[in-house]
Design a protein around this motif. Structure first.
Motif, short mmCIF file in Angstrom:
data_model
loop_
_atom_site.label_atom_id
_atom_site.label_comp_id
_atom_site.label_asym_id
_atom_site.label_seq_id
_atom_site.Cartn_x
_atom_site.Cartn_y
_atom_site.Cartn_z
N THR A 47 -18.61 1.72 -63.32
CA THR A 47 -18.99 0.69 -62.35
C THR A 47 -20.30 0.04 -62.75
O THR A 47 -20.47 -1.19 -62.67
N GLY A 48 -21.25 0.87 -63.19
CA GLY A 48 -22.52 0.33 -63.67
C GLY A 48 -22.33 -0.59 -64.85
O GLY A 48 -23.01 -1.62 -64.97
N GLY A 49 -21.40 -0.24 -65.74
CA GLY A 49 -21.13 -1.08 -66.90
C GLY A 49 -20.58 -2.44 -66.51
O GLY A 49 -21.00 -3.48 -67.04
N PHE A 50 -19.64 -2.46 -65.58
CA PHE A 50 -19.06 -3.75 -65.16
C PHE A 50 -20.07 -4.58 -64.37
O PHE A 50 -20.11 -5.81 -64.51
N LEU A 51 -20.88 -3.93 -63.55
CA LEU A 51 -21.94 -4.66 -62.84
C LEU A 51 -22.93 -5.25 -63.83
O LEU A 51 -23.39 -6.40 -63.67
N ALA A 52 -23.24 -4.51 -64.88
CA ALA A 52 -24.15 -4.99 -65.91
C ALA A 52 -23.60 -6.24 -66.59
O ALA A 52 -24.34 -7.18 -66.88
N LEU A 53 -22.29 -6.26 -66.83
CA LEU A 53 -21.66 -7.43 -67.43
C LEU A 53 -21.76 -8.65 -66.52
O LEU A 53 -22.03 -9.77 -66.98
N LEU A 54 -21.58 -8.45 -65.23
CA LEU A 54 -21.66 -9.58 -64.28
C LEU A 54 -23.07 -10.16 -64.23
O LEU A 54 -23.24 -11.38 -64.22
N VAL A 55 -24.06 -9.29 -64.24
CA VAL A 55 -25.44 -9.77 -64.20
C VAL A 55 -25.80 -10.46 -65.52
O VAL A 55 -26.43 -11.53 -65.52
N GLY A 56 -25.38 -9.89 -66.63
CA GLY A 56 -25.68 -10.49 -67.93
C GLY A 56 -25.12 -11.88 -68.08
O GLY A 56 -25.72 -12.74 -68.75
N ALA A 57 -23.98 -12.14 -67.47
CA ALA A 57 -23.36 -13.47 -67.57
C ALA A 57 -24.25 -14.55 -67.00
O ALA A 57 -24.23 -15.70 -67.46
N LEU A 58 -25.05 -14.20 -66.00
CA LEU A 58 -25.92 -15.19 -65.36
C LEU A 58 -27.07 -15.61 -66.27
O LEU A 58 -27.70 -16.64 -66.03
N VAL A 83 -8.50 3.64 -76.13
CA VAL A 83 -7.87 3.67 -74.80
C VAL A 83 -6.50 4.32 -74.85
O VAL A 83 -6.16 5.20 -74.04
N VAL A 84 -5.69 3.92 -75.81
CA VAL A 84 -4.32 4.46 -75.92
C VAL A 84 -4.35 5.95 -76.20
O VAL A 84 -3.64 6.74 -75.57
N VAL A 85 -5.18 6.36 -77.15
CA VAL A 85 -5.24 7.78 -77.52
C VAL A 85 -5.75 8.61 -76.35
O VAL A 85 -5.21 9.70 -76.05
N LEU A 86 -6.76 8.15 -75.64
CA LEU A 86 -7.29 8.90 -74.51
C LEU A 86 -6.24 9.14 -73.44
O LEU A 86 -6.11 10.24 -72.89
N LEU A 87 -5.48 8.11 -73.12
CA LEU A 87 -4.46 8.25 -72.08
C LEU A 87 -3.37 9.23 -72.49
O LEU A 87 -2.85 10.00 -71.67
N VAL A 310 -2.99 11.40 -66.98
CA VAL A 310 -3.35 9.99 -67.14
C VAL A 310 -4.42 9.61 -66.12
O VAL A 310 -5.41 8.94 -66.44
N SER A 311 -4.23 10.06 -64.87
CA SER A 311 -5.20 9.73 -63.81
C SER A 311 -6.58 10.28 -64.14
O SER A 311 -7.60 9.62 -63.89
N ALA A 312 -6.64 11.49 -64.70
CA ALA A 312 -7.93 12.12 -65.00
C ALA A 312 -8.72 11.35 -66.04
O ALA A 312 -9.96 11.37 -66.04
N LEU A 313 -8.01 10.66 -66.95
CA LEU A 313 -8.69 9.92 -68.02
C LEU A 313 -8.99 8.47 -67.66
O LEU A 313 -9.69 7.78 -68.41
N LEU A 314 -8.48 7.99 -66.54
CA LEU A 314 -8.72 6.59 -66.18
C LEU A 314 -10.21 6.26 -66.04
O LEU A 314 -10.64 5.19 -66.49
N PRO A 315 -11.03 7.12 -65.41
CA PRO A 315 -12.46 6.79 -65.37
C PRO A 315 -13.09 6.65 -66.76
O PRO A 315 -13.90 5.75 -67.00
N THR A 316 -12.69 7.52 -67.69
CA THR A 316 -13.21 7.42 -69.06
C THR A 316 -12.72 6.14 -69.73
O THR A 316 -13.47 5.48 -70.46
N VAL A 317 -11.47 5.78 -69.49
CA VAL A 317 -10.93 4.53 -70.04
C VAL A 317 -11.71 3.34 -69.51
O VAL A 317 -12.05 2.41 -70.26
N CYS A 318 -12.01 3.36 -68.21
CA CYS A 318 -12.81 2.28 -67.63
C CYS A 318 -14.19 2.21 -68.28
O CYS A 318 -14.72 1.13 -68.52
N LEU A 319 -14.76 3.39 -68.55
CA LEU A 319 -16.05 3.42 -69.23
C LEU A 319 -15.95 2.81 -70.62
O LEU A 319 -16.83 2.02 -71.04
N VAL A 320 -14.89 3.14 -71.35
CA VAL A 320 -14.68 2.58 -72.68
C VAL A 320 -14.60 1.05 -72.60
O VAL A 320 -15.23 0.34 -73.40
N ILE A 321 -13.84 0.54 -71.65
CA ILE A 321 -13.68 -0.90 -71.50
C ILE A 321 -15.02 -1.56 -71.22
O ILE A 321 -15.38 -2.59 -71.81
#
Length: 488
Positions: A47-58, A83-87, A310-321
């Protein structure tokens, strides 16, 4: 692209240093959750990573170009493959957890009558095996502490060293497991220069074993000599009997086959497929899992290890993204090129040994800043290590191992920053028969990352295990036979 010639594709209000704002926001989330709030949560970090992207865009000059850079980073071959390997490996890790492998080791300890220093050593080795089988250091800690910590103290193990043995075993398995997210990330970020593709996981793990096993052997010797403190109190037979399950040991057979397939085929997808098929068949045949434990539905909600994995790795996948989105911005803004050029042109990285030293120092600092979360630190620093090492012709295996082992070293267990130690201290609390420990106490007893750092310093200083990339990506021992240092 060289920032000194054509200029960056993305510019920022206030200069190129503003590209670091998303990184700073992301790091602030790491400190907030892991240091201030004592909460280890990958979803919050993402979540911090995605928020950081939104602020950086400004701050970008060209809003659309900024998001094009973000999408370019997220859509890179390295990001997609991770992402694929982690899932996929998430399903396998969940299978091992649900089939109670750790209960089999408790049964062995009870049957053999282990106590004191022998139990501390046994706990360390057990956690090594469980973490290698699951590829999850944190999962191993959550599994092992409730089982081994209170019972081990009652059986005469030194509380601090016993807890340190659990943390050390968990980190060892994460360091060497072919299905670990850190192994996958570190390998995937190091690309070949004389052929297509990134470092294959089987080759990386095989070449890394020498460092990990030496460090583990030093730890094992220390725990054997010093792990008993003559604890007192009656043995909690009920706790041991409840935790022991010899049937869980049968799952080691399909996992051993999976590891062998990974080593010899150097194809993680083939290895995981073998592990899932054999593991599922073994668990069903022995009654460790019911069919609904594989996949099913209960009260309208999906069940089974496949979905849970798959569900357990979704937070890590989001972090990767999120992290690869930030890396896309840094690359488009010319920041990565500036960092690599600055390091590569300096005296430190002007030799193979110097390049390895720069990689070790860089990943260590990044891991400390990320609160010991080495998956995030390697995602961030991996492209930099790739360029620095490639300019000296270092083989992708060597670059991967230097980066991964230093990230798994002292930098991931700094007491005031380490997520590993925060979790370990948390899991020692609440036991009537065993004391709660501080992160500082755990730091002095978690010997594997300390020993691994010493081993890697020796490896870099002496050139032990150093290899270069030869024709078609082959391993060569002498730089003269390798490819010319790659250009940025």
């Amino acid at each position: 692209m060289n920032p000194m010639s054509d200029g960056p594709a993305l510019t920022f209000r206030g200069g190129w240093t503003m590209a670091f704002v998303p990184v700073a926001i992301f790091l602030a989330f790491c400190v907030l959750y892991f240091v201030v709030l004592d909460a280890f949560d990958m979803t919050a970090l993402a979540t911090g990573g995605f928020l950081a992207l939104l602020v950086g865009a400004l701050l970008a000059r060209g809003y659309s170009r900024y998001w094009d850079a973000v999408m370019s980073g997220i859509g890179s071959p390295t990001s997609v493959s991770i992402v694929v390997v982690l899932l996929i490996v998430g399903m396998l890790a969940q299978l091992i957890k649900d089939s109670d492998v750790s209960g089999g080791f408790v049964w062995i300890a009870e049957l053999a009558g282990l106590s004191g220093s022998l139990l501390t050593l046994f706990t360390f080795l057990t956690c090594c095996v469980v973490a290698m089988a699951t590829g999850s250091s944190i999962g191993t800690m959550f599994t092992a502490f409730p089982i081994f910590y209170p019972a081990g103290v009652l059986l005469g193990a030194d509380p601090t060293l016993l807890a340190g043995a659990i943390v050390s075993g968990a980190i060892f398995g994460d360091n060497l497991a072919p299905i670990s997210d850190t192994t996958i990330i570190s390998a995937s970020t190091q690309r070949f220069r004389r052929r297509d593709g990134a470092a294959d996981i089987g080759g990386v793990v095989t070449s890394r074993a020498r460092y990990a096993l030496v460090a583990a052997a030093l730890c094992a010797l220390g725990y054997l000599m010093l792990g008993g403190a003559g604890g007192s109190g009656p043995v909690d037979e009920a706790l041991l009997a409840e935790s022991a399950n010899p049937l869980g040991l049968v799952m080691l057979a399909p996992m051993a086959v999976m590891v062998l397939v990974a080593f010899f085929s150097r194809d993680i997808f083939k290895a995981v497929t073998v592990g899932l098929v054999l593991g599922t068949a073994t668990a069903l045949a022995t009654g460790l899992l019911e069919p609904s434990g594989v996949i099913g539905v209960s009260d309208g909600a999906p069940t089974g290890y496949l979905v849970a994995g798959v569900s357990a790795l979704l937070p890590t996948v989001c972090l990767v993204i999120a992290v690869f989105g930030i890396m896309g911005v840094l690359r488009a803004g010319g920041v990565l090129d500036r960092i690599v050029d600055g390091l590569a042109r300096g005296r430190l990285a002007g030799t193979p040994r110097g390049a390895e030293t720069a990689i070790g120092l860089g990943i260590s600092a990044t891991t400390v800043l990320f609160g010991g979360v080495n998956s995030a630190s390697m995602l961030t620093f991996g492209p930099v290590a790739d360029e620095i090492g490639a300019r000296q012709g270092l083989h992708p295996y060597r670059r991967t191992n230097v980066m991964d082992c230093f990230a798994m070293g002292v930098s991931c267990v700094v007491p005031v920053f380490s997520a590993f130690l925060f979790i370990g201290a948390l899991l020692t609390d609440g036991h009537e028969s065993a004391p709660a420990l501080s992160t500082t106490q755990l730091f002095g007893a978690a010997w594997y990352p300390l020993c691994l750092t010493v081993v890697m310093i020796v490896a870099v200083a002496t050139g032990w295990g150093r290899t270069f990339e030869g024709p078609d990506g082959q391993l060569v021992r002498r730089r003269e036979a390798a490819a010319e240092p790659a250009a940025a």
